[in-house]
Design a protein around this motif. Structure first.
Motif, PDB file in Angstrom:
ATOM      1  N   LEU A  10       0.738  -1.315  -0.226  1.00  0.00           N
ATOM      2  CA  LEU A  10      -0.107  -0.040   0.006  1.00  0.00           C
ATOM      3  C   LEU A  10       0.926   1.217   0.029  1.00  0.00           C
ATOM      4  O   LEU A  10       0.739   2.115  -0.718  1.00  0.00           O
ATOM      5  CB  LEU A  10      -1.019   0.019   1.175  1.00  0.00           C
ATOM      6  N   ASP A  56      -8.419  -0.169   1.401  1.00  0.00           N
ATOM      7  CA  ASP A  56      -6.665  -0.551   1.413  1.00  0.00           C
ATOM      8  C   ASP A  56      -6.348  -0.648  -0.108  1.00  0.00           C
ATOM      9  O   ASP A  56      -6.411  -1.435  -0.844  1.00  0.00           O
ATOM     10  CB  ASP A  56      -6.742  -2.017   1.889  1.00  0.00           C
ATOM     11  N   ASN A  71      -8.680   6.941   5.663  1.00  0.00           N
ATOM     12  CA  ASN A  71      -7.902   6.035   5.380  1.00  0.00           C
ATOM     13  C   ASN A  71      -7.054   5.917   4.333  1.00  0.00           C
ATOM     14  O   ASN A  71      -5.650   5.632   4.186  1.00  0.00           O
ATOM     15  CB  ASN A  71      -8.603   4.592   5.568  1.00  0.00           C
ATOM     16  N   ASP A 196      -1.127  -1.798   5.463  1.00  0.00           N
ATOM     17  CA  ASP A 196      -1.466  -3.206   5.056  1.00  0.00           C
ATOM     18  C   ASP A 196      -1.735  -4.109   6.363  1.00  0.00           C
ATOM     19  O   ASP A 196      -2.559  -5.057   6.210  1.00  0.00           O
ATOM     20  CB  ASP A 196      -0.161  -3.680   4.617  1.00  0.00           C
ATOM     21  N   PHE A 199      -5.390  -2.900   7.864  1.00  0.00           N
ATOM     22  CA  PHE A 199      -6.475  -3.117   7.227  1.00  0.00           C
ATOM     23  C   PHE A 199      -6.727  -4.609   7.149  1.00  0.00           C
ATOM     24  O   PHE A 199      -7.960  -5.049   7.082  1.00  0.00           O
ATOM     25  CB  PHE A 199      -6.594  -2.548   5.934  1.00  0.00           C
TER      26      PHE A 199
END
Length: 232
Positions: A10, A56, A71, A196, A199
């Motif tokens: 991510l 994500d 997020n 990572d 989530f």
């Protein structure tokens, strides 16, 4: 310390789009305080408040979308900081869904889970971890929201904002903590080295069908509501 600096799936800060942005803005040549400030202001205002397909997604996708929420903006913020060698980590929470009321309305508000996964970013600066949350809503959106509810001078919860000082929330960074949704927090999951991990352990509580409905329909309705506020 390396855990607070490394790339992940991510936090893909080696992606060409992220590296190109850093070069164009010449952030690498700035003192650390100015690096944090410029990245913070960029994520807050040039990445508009909005809802991506899911939480994500890689930082490069957030950058390409040009919008994000707590997020996803946090993922981009972390990636940019780590690309500049600034240690950071993610702090996970849930927030009461009332915080989203206004951006989320009607049938999809009633069908959404009572608590929504939320996060802010902690940045190591001058040997202290700072809580950074105030980048979530862009200033043009917040200004229009303040004008819409100009009679409110204290606490406010809704439209993506939860603060005890609606007309003067702590969203400007000057070596301080910043907040714009903190007053909506319900559960505290603690800190994680990277999103990572967070989530994977704490996905949004949506069934596969509701997740698809959100991605394909609901988020577009929410983004339309946000755009209406921003346009006044």
């Amino acid at each position: 310390m390396n855990n607070d600096l490394e790339p992940t799936e991510l936090l893909n800060f080696n992606h060409s789009s992220i590296q190109d942005l850093i070069r164009r803005r010449q952030w690498a040549s700035l003192p650390v305080k100015e690096q944090i400030l410029h990245v913070y202001n960029y994520v807050r205002d040039e990445i508009e408040f909005g809802y991506n397909r899911r939480d994500d997604i890689p930082a490069s996708e957030v950058l390409q979308d040009g919008y994000g929420q707590c997020n996803t903006k946090g993922i981009l913020f972390m990636a940019l900081l780590r690309a500049l060698g600034i240690p950071c980590r993610i702090h996970g929470f849930t927030i009461d869904k009332q915080l989203q009321k206004g951006a989320m309305t009607g049938w999809y508000y009633h069908l959404s889970p009572k608590e929504i996964i939320h996060s802010w970013i902690e940045v190591l600066y001058n040997d202290k971890w700072l809580n950074i949350e105030g980048f979530i809503v862009d200033l043009p959106y917040l200004t229009k929201l303040q004008q819409k509810f100009n009679e409110c001078t204290g606490s406010f919860c809704g439209y993506g904002v939860a603060t005890d000082d609606f007309q003067n929330p702590a969203i400007f960074w000057d070596e301080n903590d910043t907040y714009v949704q903190k007053e909506g927090i319900v559960q505290d999951f603690g800190t994680f080295d990277h999103p990572d991990q967070f989530f994977t352990l704490h996905p949004q509580k949506l069934s596969p069908i509701k997740r698809r409905i959100f991605s394909c329909l609901v988020r577009h309705l929410m983004n339309r509501n946000v755009r209406r506020i921003r346009k006044g």
